[in-house]
Design a protein around this motif. Structure first.
Motif, short mmCIF file in Angstrom:
data_model
loop_
_atom_site.label_atom_id
_atom_site.label_comp_id
_atom_site.label_asym_id
_atom_site.label_seq_id
_atom_site.Cartn_x
_atom_site.Cartn_y
_atom_site.Cartn_z
N MET A 197 20.06 10.06 36.13
CA MET A 197 20.12 8.90 35.25
C MET A 197 20.91 9.20 33.99
O MET A 197 21.74 8.38 33.55
CB MET A 197 18.72 8.41 34.88
CG MET A 197 18.76 7.11 34.07
SD MET A 197 17.17 6.29 34.00
CE MET A 197 16.22 7.52 33.12
N GLN A 198 20.68 10.37 33.40
CA GLN A 198 21.43 10.71 32.19
C GLN A 198 22.93 10.73 32.47
O GLN A 198 23.74 10.25 31.67
CB GLN A 198 20.98 12.08 31.65
CG GLN A 198 19.56 12.09 31.13
CD GLN A 198 18.56 12.49 32.20
OE1 GLN A 198 18.67 12.06 33.35
NE2 GLN A 198 17.59 13.31 31.81
N VAL A 202 24.17 7.02 32.94
CA VAL A 202 24.18 6.28 31.68
C VAL A 202 25.36 6.73 30.81
O VAL A 202 26.05 5.90 30.20
CB VAL A 202 22.84 6.47 30.94
CG1 VAL A 202 22.94 5.94 29.51
CG2 VAL A 202 21.72 5.75 31.69
N SER A 203 25.60 8.02 30.77
CA SER A 203 26.73 8.54 30.00
C SER A 203 28.05 8.03 30.57
O SER A 203 28.95 7.59 29.83
CB SER A 203 26.72 10.07 30.02
OG SER A 203 27.84 10.60 29.36
N SER A 241 28.45 4.08 29.87
CA SER A 241 28.81 3.77 28.49
C SER A 241 30.29 4.06 28.24
O SER A 241 31.01 3.24 27.65
CB SER A 241 27.94 4.58 27.54
OG SER A 241 28.27 4.30 26.20
N PHE A 278 15.61 3.32 33.93
CA PHE A 278 16.98 2.95 34.25
C PHE A 278 17.31 1.56 33.71
O PHE A 278 18.35 1.35 33.09
CB PHE A 278 17.20 2.99 35.76
CG PHE A 278 18.54 2.50 36.21
CD1 PHE A 278 19.65 3.33 36.16
CD2 PHE A 278 18.72 1.20 36.68
CE1 PHE A 278 20.90 2.89 36.57
CE2 PHE A 278 19.96 0.74 37.09
CZ PHE A 278 21.05 1.59 37.03
N ALA A 333 17.67 1.66 30.00
CA ALA A 333 18.89 2.35 29.56
C ALA A 333 20.13 1.46 29.70
O ALA A 333 20.95 1.36 28.78
CB ALA A 333 19.06 3.64 30.35
N VAL A 334 20.30 0.81 30.86
CA VAL A 334 21.49 -0.01 31.06
C VAL A 334 21.44 -1.29 30.22
O VAL A 334 22.48 -1.78 29.77
CB VAL A 334 21.70 -0.34 32.55
CG1 VAL A 334 21.93 0.94 33.35
CG2 VAL A 334 20.55 -1.13 33.12
N ILE A 394 22.66 -0.37 26.78
CA ILE A 394 24.12 -0.26 26.73
C ILE A 394 24.75 -1.64 26.58
O ILE A 394 25.65 -1.85 25.76
CB ILE A 394 24.66 0.45 27.99
CG1 ILE A 394 24.21 1.91 28.01
CG2 ILE A 394 26.17 0.36 28.05
CD1 ILE A 394 24.59 2.64 29.28
#
Length: 288
Positions: free
Chosen positions: A195-196, A199-200, A203, A231, A234-235, A238
């Motif tokens: 996931m990290q 997400v990176s 973005s 998840f 996180a999205v 963003i």
């Protein structure tokens, strides 16, 4: 060949999807019977393909009506590979290709080049199972090389089982014609760093490389149920931080525990949606 209503009754009576009372068809005009059978073919093309294929043998009029339905979506698998290779001229009216090849074949790239560059002149959408990095990159290369054929018509792209580590998607990897992108990221449960990494990537991709994309749909079909809530948060963060109205989320499904690789084998779960697949989900950022 002139086809009588009695002949059509025999075809309908032999249908696999459901047995029907054939007597009602004998009194109907041919045009109405053909309309009914064509509608049935569209409903059953994924579940009773052989029956739909048999309709194309009834007469020329029925062939012309049913064959576009039969070839509208081409699912390219290891099982039907040779059959597709031997009938390339049939796919001029194909609108979507679902590439589910899992075995390494020397001639797979040659077949795809023939389909994408020469024969699929009506192609609009491509779904790619991202299970082999080199092969996936080559498919995207073929789609980018629109000057060699018809692939500049592809505006819808879906990448299933998307993993950042094996497939660092960037704008130069996408066909310039793609405006609607669906990503099904593979996110395992913590302590995995899937996931990290995603997400990176997401973005950075939205900020730097997504200029031609009009709609980006993220789906949780391959997101572990234990990572799903994080998840989504996180999205969503963003989308809000970048005020990006292009981001959408389809969270209907997720991976149950122990199914991380089972769902990778699913090839047909979304085919019935057609192009509507790219318009599912909820918008993550809505300006007030």
């Amino acid at each position: 060949m002139v086809l009588s209503n009695t002949d059509l009754v025999d075809v309908v009576h032999a249908a696999e999807p459901a047995r029907v009372d054939s007597s009602c068809f004998a009194a109907l005009p041919f045009e109405l019977v053909a309309h009914v059978i064509t509608a049935a073919a569209r409903d059953c093309v994924l579940t009773s393909t052989r029956w739909v294929a048999s309709l194309t043998l009834v007469c020329r009029a029925m062939h012309n009506a049913v064959d576009p339905i039969l070839v509208e979506t081409l699912r390219l698998t290891d099982t039907n590979f040779n059959a597709v290779a031997g009938n390339l001229t049939r796919f001029q009216r194909t609108q979507r290709i679902n590439i589910v090849l899992r075995l390494s074949r020397r001639d797979s790239e040659t077949l795809l080049e023939a389909l994408l560059w020469q024969h699929c002149s009506s192609l609009k959408a491509v779904t790619l199972l991202d299970n082999r990095l080199i092969f996936s990159d080559h498919v995207l290369f073929m789609l980018r090389s629109s000057h060699k054929g018809t692939s500049d018509s592809v505006t819808y792209l879906q990448i299933r089982f998307f993993t950042v580590s094996s497939h660092p998607l960037r704008q130069q990897s996408l066909p310039a014609s793609v405006t609607h992108l669906v990503l099904d990221p593979f996110i395992r449960a913590p302590p995995s760093t899937d996931m990290q990494g995603f997400v990176s990537f997401l973005s950075r991709y939205l900020e730097e490389d997504s200029h031609s994309i009009q709609r980006l749909l993220l789906r949780t079909a391959f997101v572990s149920v234990d990572a799903k809530a994080a998840f989504i948060d996180a999205v969503t963060s963003i989308a809000l931080a970048q005020r990006d109205m292009r981001m959408w989320l389809d969270e209907d499904r997720s991976l149950a525990r122990g199914e991380e690789y089972m769902l990778k084998e699913e090839a047909t779960s979304d085919e019935h949606l057609g192009l509507a697949l790219w318009y599912r989900g909820r918008q993550l950022y809505v300006p007030t």
